[in-house]
Enzyme design. Structure first.
Site, PDB file in Angstrom:
ATOM      1  N   LYS A  72      25.851  62.232  20.603  1.00 34.20           N
ATOM      2  CA  LYS A  72      25.014  61.141  20.094  1.00 34.20           C
ATOM      3  C   LYS A  72      24.564  61.399  18.668  1.00 34.20           C
ATOM      4  CE  LYS A  72      23.948  58.683  24.168  1.00 34.20           C
ATOM      5  NZ  LYS A  72      23.090  57.841  24.956  1.00 34.20           N
ATOM      6  N   LYS A  97      34.477  58.734  27.843  1.00 36.18           N
ATOM      7  CA  LYS A  97      33.905  57.997  28.979  1.00 36.18           C
ATOM      8  C   LYS A  97      33.578  56.552  28.562  1.00 36.18           C
ATOM      9  CE  LYS A  97      28.948  58.472  28.832  1.00 36.18           C
ATOM     10  NZ  LYS A  97      27.767  58.259  29.597  1.00 36.18           N
ATOM     11  N   LYS A 144      28.069  51.964  27.979  1.00 34.62           N
ATOM     12  CA  LYS A 144      27.521  50.624  27.758  1.00 34.62           C
ATOM     13  C   LYS A 144      27.103  50.406  26.315  1.00 34.62           C
ATOM     14  CE  LYS A 144      23.588  51.588  30.551  1.00 34.62           C
ATOM     15  NZ  LYS A 144      22.922  52.798  30.079  1.00 34.62           N
TER      16      LYS A 144
HETATM   17  P1  ATP Z   1      24.676  54.933  26.974  1.00 34.59           P
HETATM   18  O1  ATP Z   1      25.992  54.314  26.619  1.00 34.59           O
HETATM   19  O2  ATP Z   1      23.514  54.125  26.490  1.00 34.59           O
HETATM   20  O3  ATP Z   1      24.573  56.364  26.601  1.00 34.59           O
HETATM   21  P2  ATP Z   1      25.628  55.162  29.641  1.00 34.59           P
HETATM   22  O4  ATP Z   1      26.494  53.978  29.836  1.00 34.59           O
HETATM   23  O5  ATP Z   1      26.252  56.473  29.420  1.00 34.59           O
HETATM   24  O6  ATP Z   1      24.581  54.864  28.521  1.00 34.59           O
HETATM   25  P3  ATP Z   1      23.364  55.846  31.386  1.00 34.59           P
HETATM   26  O7  ATP Z   1      22.296  54.863  31.525  1.00 34.59           O
HETATM   27  O8  ATP Z   1      23.066  56.958  30.475  1.00 34.59           O
HETATM   28  O9  ATP Z   1      24.733  55.161  30.921  1.00 34.59           O
HETATM   29  O10 ATP Z   1      23.812  56.372  32.813  1.00 34.59           O
HETATM   30  C1  ATP Z   1      23.486  55.826  34.066  1.00 34.59           C
HETATM   31  C2  ATP Z   1      24.321  56.479  35.152  1.00 34.59           C
HETATM   32  O11 ATP Z   1      25.687  56.071  35.038  1.00 34.59           O
HETATM   33  C3  ATP Z   1      24.345  58.012  35.072  1.00 34.59           C
HETATM   34  O12 ATP Z   1      24.298  58.521  36.381  1.00 34.59           O
HETATM   35  C4  ATP Z   1      25.677  58.329  34.456  1.00 34.59           C
HETATM   36  O13 ATP Z   1      26.155  59.595  34.829  1.00 34.59           O
HETATM   37  C5  ATP Z   1      26.553  57.218  35.015  1.00 34.59           C
HETATM   38  N1  ATP Z   1      27.666  56.903  34.140  1.00 34.59           N
HETATM   39  C6  ATP Z   1      27.588  56.398  32.881  1.00 34.59           C
HETATM   40  N2  ATP Z   1      28.809  56.202  32.361  1.00 34.59           N
HETATM   41  C7  ATP Z   1      29.704  56.605  33.310  1.00 34.59           C
HETATM   42  C8  ATP Z   1      31.130  56.640  33.377  1.00 34.59           C
HETATM   43  N3  ATP Z   1      31.871  56.236  32.371  1.00 34.59           N
HETATM   44  N4  ATP Z   1      31.724  57.118  34.499  1.00 34.59           N
HETATM   45  C9  ATP Z   1      30.958  57.519  35.550  1.00 34.59           C
HETATM   46  N5  ATP Z   1      29.609  57.502  35.558  1.00 34.59           N
HETATM   47  C10 ATP Z   1      28.972  57.053  34.463  1.00 34.59           C
END
Ligand code: ATP
Ligand code: LTN
Length: 335
Positions: A117, A199, A202
């Site tokens: 990040k 990965k 969002k």
């Molecule tokens: P950001 O993009 O804002 O960093 P994020 O999409 O990574 O957010 P979080 O809100 O940080 O999502 O994560 C919520 C949950 O979703 C966590 O348990 C995280 O491990 C899971 N998660 C997020 N992205 C993935 C992915 N690509 N595959 C599997 N699990 C995920």
């Protein structure tokens, strides 16, 4: 809401940093339903974590409702699970301060999410981004959670939470439960459709990299059609074929079919046909959730009521832990 004392506690959090993706859904939320009966489950909309990167206030407000609505639309029962918004429970920030003093600079410097990040937001490498894992440790430890169901990207954060808890327990006697991460067999890492080595996220600036849970059927099918794959043609799970492997994994999570069954189903068929099938399966499996989400978003007072009831009970639980921590530290408490 009252927890059953014989059941262990589960805690997880989701940032209201954008509309949730199928990564969040398949990696985390969809699996939470299986825990509902056997654990006391707590799911938090972690808006304090979200402001470690810049958020627009109006958007953040909207995303907060939306994230809660997704929890409920995914089939989690608000009577059985405790839902609340992090900033409604001040003890999270209070415990985070205490735990900051039991976390080492070197440990935080090794966190890969911080490195990722800070590379992405090089104009805003703030102290909150650096101490993000400490706030996450506070979330989990406040409630004596035993299990933390998350995607694989959070493994390192759970490890540091365990280290912080052990360090505090050793200094002040048993205070915190040492949590375990809880990963599902599949869906733990859903990758980007435009760069399958990363990965799916969002907050990725490229909309085509992800399937948002509210994407229309046409958008879902179009994005899968365009998903990056190699130049091969055979639908086969193989080392190095990240793009096709990711699509097979997604299809497997959506349909419950094994990788072997999928290979058989698409034997002799090309990538094009397979991508269409993944898109259709995804659109089909999100349609119920989308309808329920729209219904919930039209009833803000219901969502506010869930938040209010949730934060009342969460404050009660969290304040009990804070008093214990303050007593151990030697902070005077006046009635
Ligand atoms: P950001 O993009 O804002 O960093 P994020 O999409 O990574 O957010 P979080 O809100 O940080 O999502 O994560 C919520 C949950 O979703 C966590 O348990 C995280 O491990 C899971 N998660 C997020 N992205 C993935 C992915 N690509 N595959 C599997 N699990 C995920
Ligand atoms: N760091 C997590 C979100 C999160 C979380 C938590 C997950 C904040 N607090 C407590 C589990 C338990 C993320 O980035 N996915």
């Amino acid at each position: 809401m009252e927890f059953n004392k014989d059941k262990k506690i589960v805690f997880s959090g989701v940032q209201p940093s954008g509309m949730l993706t199928i990564g969040n859904y398949l990696g985390a939320i969809k699996n939470w339903k299986t825990l509902e009966e056997n654990y006391n489950c707590i799911y938090c909309v972690v808006n304090e974590h979200a402001i470690t990167v810049r958020q627009d206030p109006a958007e953040l407000r909207k995303r907060t409702y939306e994230t809660l609505a997704i929890f409920i639309a995914s089939g989690l029962d608000p009577e059985k699970n405790l839902f609340f918004v992090q900033s409604h429970v001040p003890a999270h920030a209070e415990l985070a301060w205490v735990l900051n003093c039991y976390t080492m600079f070197g440990e935080l410097s090794r966190m890969t999410q911080f490195k990722d990040k800070s590379a992405k937001h090089s104009d805003n490498i703030n102290a909150g981004l650096f101490t993000y894992p400490v706030l996450m440790a506070a979330d989990i430890l406040l409630y004596n959670a035993s299990l933390v169901p998350v995607g694989m990207d959070q493994k390192q954060h759970i490890e540091i939470t365990r280290d912080i808890a052990k360090r505090f327990n050793e200094a002040y006697s048993e205070t915190f439960t040492i949590p375990e991460p809880y990963f599902m067999e599949s869906g733990t890492k859903i990758c980007s459709l435009t760069d399958p080595t990363k990965k799916m996220s969002k907050s990725d600036e490229n909309e085509n990299s992800r399937i948002s849970l509210m994407d229309s059927r046409d958008d879902i099918i179009r994005k899968f059609k365009r998903a990056v794959t190699d130049s091969g043609t055979e639908v086969k799970f193989e080392e190095g074929k990240d793009g096709i492997n990711n699509l097979m994994n997604i299809y497997s999570c959506l349909t419950g079919k094994t990788i072997k069954e999928i290979e058989k189903e698409f034997e002799g068929k090309g990538y094009g046909e397979f991508k269409l099938a993944v898109g259709e399966a995804c659109a089909d499996s999100l349609s119920g959730l989308q309808a329920e989400f729209n219904r919930l978003m039209a009833d803000k007072s219901y969502l506010e009521n869930v938040m209010k009831n949730g934060s009342d009970y969460a404050n009660y639980l969290a304040n009990k832990m804070m008093s214990k921590v303050y007593r151990k530290l030697g902070f005077l408490q006046i009635k």
